[in-house]
Write an enzyme that holds these catalytic residues in place. Structure first.
Site, mmCIF file in Angstrom:
data_model
loop_
_atom_site.group_PDB
_atom_site.id
_atom_site.type_symbol
_atom_site.label_atom_id
_atom_site.label_comp_id
_atom_site.label_asym_id
_atom_site.label_seq_id
_atom_site.Cartn_x
_atom_site.Cartn_y
_atom_site.Cartn_z
ATOM 1 N N LYS A 35 40.814 -12.209 -5.880
ATOM 2 C CA LYS A 35 41.213 -11.606 -4.602
ATOM 3 C C LYS A 35 41.672 -12.662 -3.597
ATOM 4 N N ASP A 60 41.640 -7.082 -6.270
ATOM 5 C CA ASP A 60 40.249 -6.907 -5.836
ATOM 6 C C ASP A 60 39.483 -6.117 -6.904
ATOM 7 N N GLU A 85 30.756 -12.698 -4.474
ATOM 8 C CA GLU A 85 30.363 -13.364 -3.238
ATOM 9 C C GLU A 85 29.187 -14.236 -3.653
ATOM 10 N N SER A 86 29.244 -15.533 -3.324
ATOM 11 C CA SER A 86 28.295 -16.456 -3.962
ATOM 12 C C SER A 86 27.383 -17.223 -3.002
ATOM 13 N N THR A 101 31.306 -6.308 -3.851
ATOM 14 C CA THR A 101 31.917 -7.167 -4.884
ATOM 15 C C THR A 101 30.999 -7.352 -6.095
ATOM 16 N N THR A 131 23.122 -15.936 -12.370
ATOM 17 C CA THR A 131 22.465 -17.074 -11.732
ATOM 18 C C THR A 131 20.964 -17.095 -12.012
ATOM 19 N N ASP A 132 20.373 -18.276 -11.875
ATOM 20 C CA ASP A 132 18.909 -18.377 -12.019
ATOM 21 C C ASP A 132 18.177 -17.702 -10.856
ATOM 22 N N GLU A 133 18.902 -17.428 -9.757
ATOM 23 C CA GLU A 133 18.224 -16.884 -8.569
ATOM 24 C C GLU A 133 17.660 -15.480 -8.800
ATOM 25 N N TYR A 156 21.937 -11.801 -1.862
ATOM 26 C CA TYR A 156 22.789 -12.346 -2.937
ATOM 27 C C TYR A 156 22.121 -12.161 -4.290
ATOM 28 N N SER A 157 20.877 -12.645 -4.429
ATOM 29 C CA SER A 157 20.248 -12.589 -5.762
ATOM 30 C C SER A 157 19.935 -11.149 -6.159
ATOM 31 N N LYS A 160 23.164 -9.849 -7.581
ATOM 32 C CA LYS A 160 23.415 -10.396 -8.928
ATOM 33 C C LYS A 160 22.456 -9.763 -9.942
ATOM 34 N N ASP A 286 14.456 -22.809 9.038
ATOM 35 C CA ASP A 286 14.565 -22.540 7.602
ATOM 36 C C ASP A 286 15.426 -21.299 7.338
HETATM 37 P P1 NAD Z 1 32.937 -19.099 -5.430
HETATM 38 O O1 NAD Z 1 32.467 -18.396 -4.206
HETATM 39 O O2 NAD Z 1 33.379 -20.510 -5.337
HETATM 40 O O3 NAD Z 1 34.150 -18.281 -6.084
HETATM 41 C C1 NAD Z 1 34.161 -16.895 -6.191
HETATM 42 C C2 NAD Z 1 35.589 -16.440 -6.506
HETATM 43 O O4 NAD Z 1 35.583 -15.008 -6.637
HETATM 44 C C3 NAD Z 1 36.601 -16.782 -5.419
HETATM 45 O O5 NAD Z 1 37.771 -17.318 -5.989
HETATM 46 C C4 NAD Z 1 36.881 -15.448 -4.753
HETATM 47 O O6 NAD Z 1 38.180 -15.353 -4.202
HETATM 48 C C5 NAD Z 1 36.674 -14.482 -5.894
HETATM 49 N N1 NAD Z 1 36.326 -13.125 -5.435
HETATM 50 C C6 NAD Z 1 35.378 -12.792 -4.521
HETATM 51 N N2 NAD Z 1 35.365 -11.472 -4.311
HETATM 52 C C7 NAD Z 1 36.306 -10.936 -5.136
HETATM 53 C C8 NAD Z 1 36.761 -9.614 -5.372
HETATM 54 N N3 NAD Z 1 36.249 -8.567 -4.715
HETATM 55 N N4 NAD Z 1 37.752 -9.417 -6.300
HETATM 56 C C9 NAD Z 1 38.290 -10.481 -6.962
HETATM 57 N N5 NAD Z 1 37.908 -11.760 -6.747
HETATM 58 C C10 NAD Z 1 36.927 -11.993 -5.837
HETATM 59 O O7 NAD Z 1 31.761 -18.923 -6.489
HETATM 60 P P2 NAD Z 1 31.236 -19.922 -7.626
HETATM 61 O O8 NAD Z 1 30.234 -20.821 -7.036
HETATM 62 O O9 NAD Z 1 32.377 -20.472 -8.363
HETATM 63 O O10 NAD Z 1 30.446 -18.871 -8.540
HETATM 64 C C11 NAD Z 1 31.113 -18.176 -9.590
HETATM 65 C C12 NAD Z 1 30.123 -17.286 -10.307
HETATM 66 O O11 NAD Z 1 29.060 -18.064 -10.850
HETATM 67 C C13 NAD Z 1 29.460 -16.238 -9.408
HETATM 68 O O12 NAD Z 1 29.338 -15.045 -10.142
HETATM 69 C C14 NAD Z 1 28.101 -16.845 -9.094
HETATM 70 O O13 NAD Z 1 27.148 -15.843 -8.856
HETATM 71 C C15 NAD Z 1 27.808 -17.591 -10.377
HETATM 72 N N6 NAD Z 1 26.916 -18.772 -10.244
HETATM 73 C C16 NAD Z 1 27.205 -19.762 -9.336
HETATM 74 C C17 NAD Z 1 26.394 -20.896 -9.276
HETATM 75 C C18 NAD Z 1 26.678 -22.028 -8.326
HETATM 76 O O14 NAD Z 1 25.881 -22.964 -8.243
HETATM 77 N N7 NAD Z 1 27.771 -22.016 -7.594
HETATM 78 C C19 NAD Z 1 25.288 -21.009 -10.136
HETATM 79 C C20 NAD Z 1 25.026 -19.970 -11.040
HETATM 80 C C21 NAD Z 1 25.862 -18.870 -11.094
HETATM 81 O O1 TDX Z 2 23.175 -26.569 5.283
HETATM 82 C C1 TDX Z 2 22.371 -26.423 4.342
HETATM 83 N N1 TDX Z 2 21.124 -26.957 4.438
HETATM 84 C C2 TDX Z 2 20.180 -26.829 3.471
HETATM 85 O O2 TDX Z 2 19.070 -27.346 3.596
HETATM 86 C C3 TDX Z 2 22.712 -25.678 3.148
HETATM 87 C C4 TDX Z 2 24.081 -25.059 2.992
HETATM 88 C C5 TDX Z 2 21.751 -25.551 2.178
HETATM 89 N N2 TDX Z 2 20.509 -26.088 2.326
HETATM 90 C C6 TDX Z 2 19.516 -25.908 1.248
HETATM 91 C C7 TDX Z 2 19.308 -24.482 0.804
HETATM 92 C C8 TDX Z 2 18.976 -24.632 -0.668
HETATM 93 O O3 TDX Z 2 17.589 -24.887 -0.844
HETATM 94 O O4 TDX Z 2 20.025 -26.596 0.109
HETATM 95 C C9 TDX Z 2 19.755 -25.860 -1.108
HETATM 96 C C10 TDX Z 2 21.058 -25.538 -1.803
HETATM 97 O O5 TDX Z 2 21.748 -24.601 -0.982
HETATM 98 P P1 TDX Z 2 23.153 -23.944 -1.418
HETATM 99 O O6 TDX Z 2 24.119 -25.036 -1.725
HETATM 100 O O7 TDX Z 2 23.498 -22.929 -0.380
HETATM 101 O O8 TDX Z 2 22.771 -23.271 -2.805
HETATM 102 P P2 TDX Z 2 21.670 -22.168 -3.232
HETATM 103 O O9 TDX Z 2 21.266 -21.344 -2.094
HETATM 104 O O10 TDX Z 2 20.592 -22.902 -3.983
HETATM 105 O O11 TDX Z 2 22.539 -21.266 -4.251
HETATM 106 C C11 TDX Z 2 23.471 -21.871 -5.164
HETATM 107 O O12 TDX Z 2 22.947 -21.930 -6.483
HETATM 108 C C12 TDX Z 2 22.806 -20.742 -7.206
HETATM 109 C C13 TDX Z 2 24.797 -21.105 -5.195
HETATM 110 O O13 TDX Z 2 25.321 -21.013 -3.884
HETATM 111 C C14 TDX Z 2 24.642 -19.741 -5.820
HETATM 112 O O14 TDX Z 2 25.898 -19.094 -5.911
HETATM 113 C C15 TDX Z 2 24.073 -19.918 -7.206
HETATM 114 O O15 TDX Z 2 23.847 -18.672 -7.807
#
Ligand code: NAD
Ligand code: TDX
Length: 350
Positions: A35, A60, A85-86, A101, A131-133, A156-157, A160, A286
């Site tokens: 999207k 979308d 949405e992540s 989403t 995700t592990d969350e 979020y979690s 998911k 926090d």
């Molecule tokens: P991100 O937010 O960087 O990317 C998400 C992508 O999805 C974006 O390109 C966005 O445009 C697209 N998107 C959002 N809503 C949409 C919709 N309605 N239709 C089509 N596209 C849409 O996320 P990420 O960190 O790359 O995570 C990707 C996947 O992996 C997610 O499902 C997330 O839950 C999972 N995940 C992420 C992490 C992490 O640490 N980032 C860890 C474990 C699992």
């Molecule tokens: O400004 C900050 N200060 C801070 O202390 C931010 C952005 C985060 N944090 C803390 C919160 C968490 O304990 O750092 C840790 C990591 O935060 P994020 O980067 O927001 O990640 P988290 O909430 O752990 O989730 C991530 O991992 C699992 C991804 O965003 C998820 O999409 C994935 O599923």
């Protein structure tokens, strides 16, 4: 030729998965459906956008009619679903978007797969990236296994976890051949700078405060994004239908220890006196419902599919800091929203 749908391919992890598949499997047609929300950025894929086996579709996953039409037109053989949405903090300020989403979007994709594949499920696969969350929060001991009971705390979690349940329900009820993986925190290039590591690299560089939530004692298990993409490749091709695979780095860090490591490395790289960047650390309120500790037991995927992380964290974080320092323009464009213009230049005017 197989046609594979990758959703969310313009995001952080999705772009690494698209890159790996387009380069490694010239015999596949890779369709990236995204999207392009604030988190989606086609500049992440500049190096593969002209490859003949790659196609981008803007759309979308919440739009069920559009999704049904796309599946009918493309006749996908497999789906790797990453669009979501992540960001946990955004889910606290706007939970509903996460239901649309992450839950409804996933159900729309499942419905389309069920309709198009009908009862001819052989050779097809619907792979859902989670995700592990979903497992909730650990105390000081123990790790999440594939059998750990779901116990999500953030919107979020919860969204998911809900999508994971729908994915399993579509296998049990309709026979859609699904597989799920649950991964720990990813780090690496092309991550949107709202997440801890790219945000703090940016702030350290620009001498801005580093907002540490609570006491910084929360623990996360960090995995290099390229290793996650490798695991996705292995699970998509060899993972058994109906199974869940946990993916992690066996690499736990308290936030504060990780932040101090980044500060030390960046002092060296920026030629600052030792201890200078740490002065930017600012303890703030926090996160609501902040999970204390995540830790993934990733022995099943190693035992059954032979996957393990390839990169040690000290090397990975070094590479990651270097990448953000060398790609200042990418970071500035993402922050300023200029990358939205990139889409118009690349696709609308063509
Ligand atoms: P991100 O937010 O960087 O990317 C998400 C992508 O999805 C974006 O390109 C966005 O445009 C697209 N998107 C959002 N809503 C949409 C919709 N309605 N239709 C089509 N596209 C849409 O996320 P990420 O960190 O790359 O995570 C990707 C996947 O992996 C997610 O499902 C997330 O839950 C999972 N995940 C992420 C992490 C992490 O640490 N980032 C860890 C474990 C699992
Ligand atoms: O400004 C900050 N200060 C801070 O202390 C931010 C952005 C985060 N944090 C803390 C919160 C968490 O304990 O750092 C840790 C990591 O935060 P994020 O980067 O927001 O990640 P988290 O909430 O752990 O989730 C991530 O991992 C699992 C991804 O965003 C998820 O999409 C994935 O599923």
């Amino acid at each position: 030729m197989k046609t594979i749908l990758i959703t969310g391919g313009a995001g952080f992890i999705g772009s690494h998965v698209v890159r790996l598949f387009v380069n490694k499997y010239p015999e596949y047609k890779i369709v990236n459906l995204d999207k392009l929300t604030y988190a989606g950025n086609l500049a992440n894929l500049k190096d593969v956008e002209d490859k003949p086996n790659y196609e981008f579709v803007k759309g979308d996953i919440v739009d069920s009619e559009f999704i049904q039409k796309l599946f009918a037109e493309k006749q996908f053989d497999g789906v790797i679903h990453l669009a979501a949405e992540s960001h946990v903090d955004r889910s606290i300020s706007n939970p509903t978007e996460f239901v649309f989403t992450n839950v409804i979007g996933t159900v729309n994709l499942l419905n389309a797969a069920k309709t198009i594949w009908k009862d001819h499920f052989e050779g097809k696969k619907f792979y859902h990236i989670s995700t592990d969350e979903v497992y909730g929060s650990l105390g000081e001991e123990g790790m999440f296994t594939e059998e750990t009971r779901y116990d999500p705390h953030s919107p979020y979690s919860a969204s998911k976890a809900s999508s994971d349940h729908f994915v399993r329900a579509y296998l049990d009820t309709f026979g859609v051949p699904t597989v799920i993986s649950n991964c720990s925190n990813n780090y690496g290039s092309y991550q949107f700078p709202e997440k801890l590591i790219p945000l703090f690299i940016h702030n350290i560089k620009n001498n801005k405060p580093l907002p540490v939530y609570g006491k910084g004692e929360n623990v996360r298990d960090w995995l290099w994004v390229v290793d996650h993409a490798r695991a996705i490749d292995v699970i998509f091709h060899q993972g058994k239908v109906g199974e869940t695979y946990n993916i992690g780095g066996f690499n736990e860090w308290t936030n504060i220890a990780l932040i101090k490591l980044m500060c030390r490395k960046m002092d060296e790289k920026l030629g600052r006196p030792a201890g200078e960047s740490e002065k930017l650390i600012t303890y703030v309120k926090d996160r609501a419902g902040h999970d204390l500790r995540y830790a993934i037991d990733a022995t099943k995927i190693k035992r059954e599919l032979g996957w393990e992380p390839s990169l040690q964290f000290e090397e990975g974080i070094e590479k990651t800091i270097d990448w953000y320092l060398e790609n200042e323009e990418w970071l500035e464009n993402v922050i300023s929203g200029d990358y939205q213009k990139y889409y118009e230049q690349q696709y609308v005017k063509r």
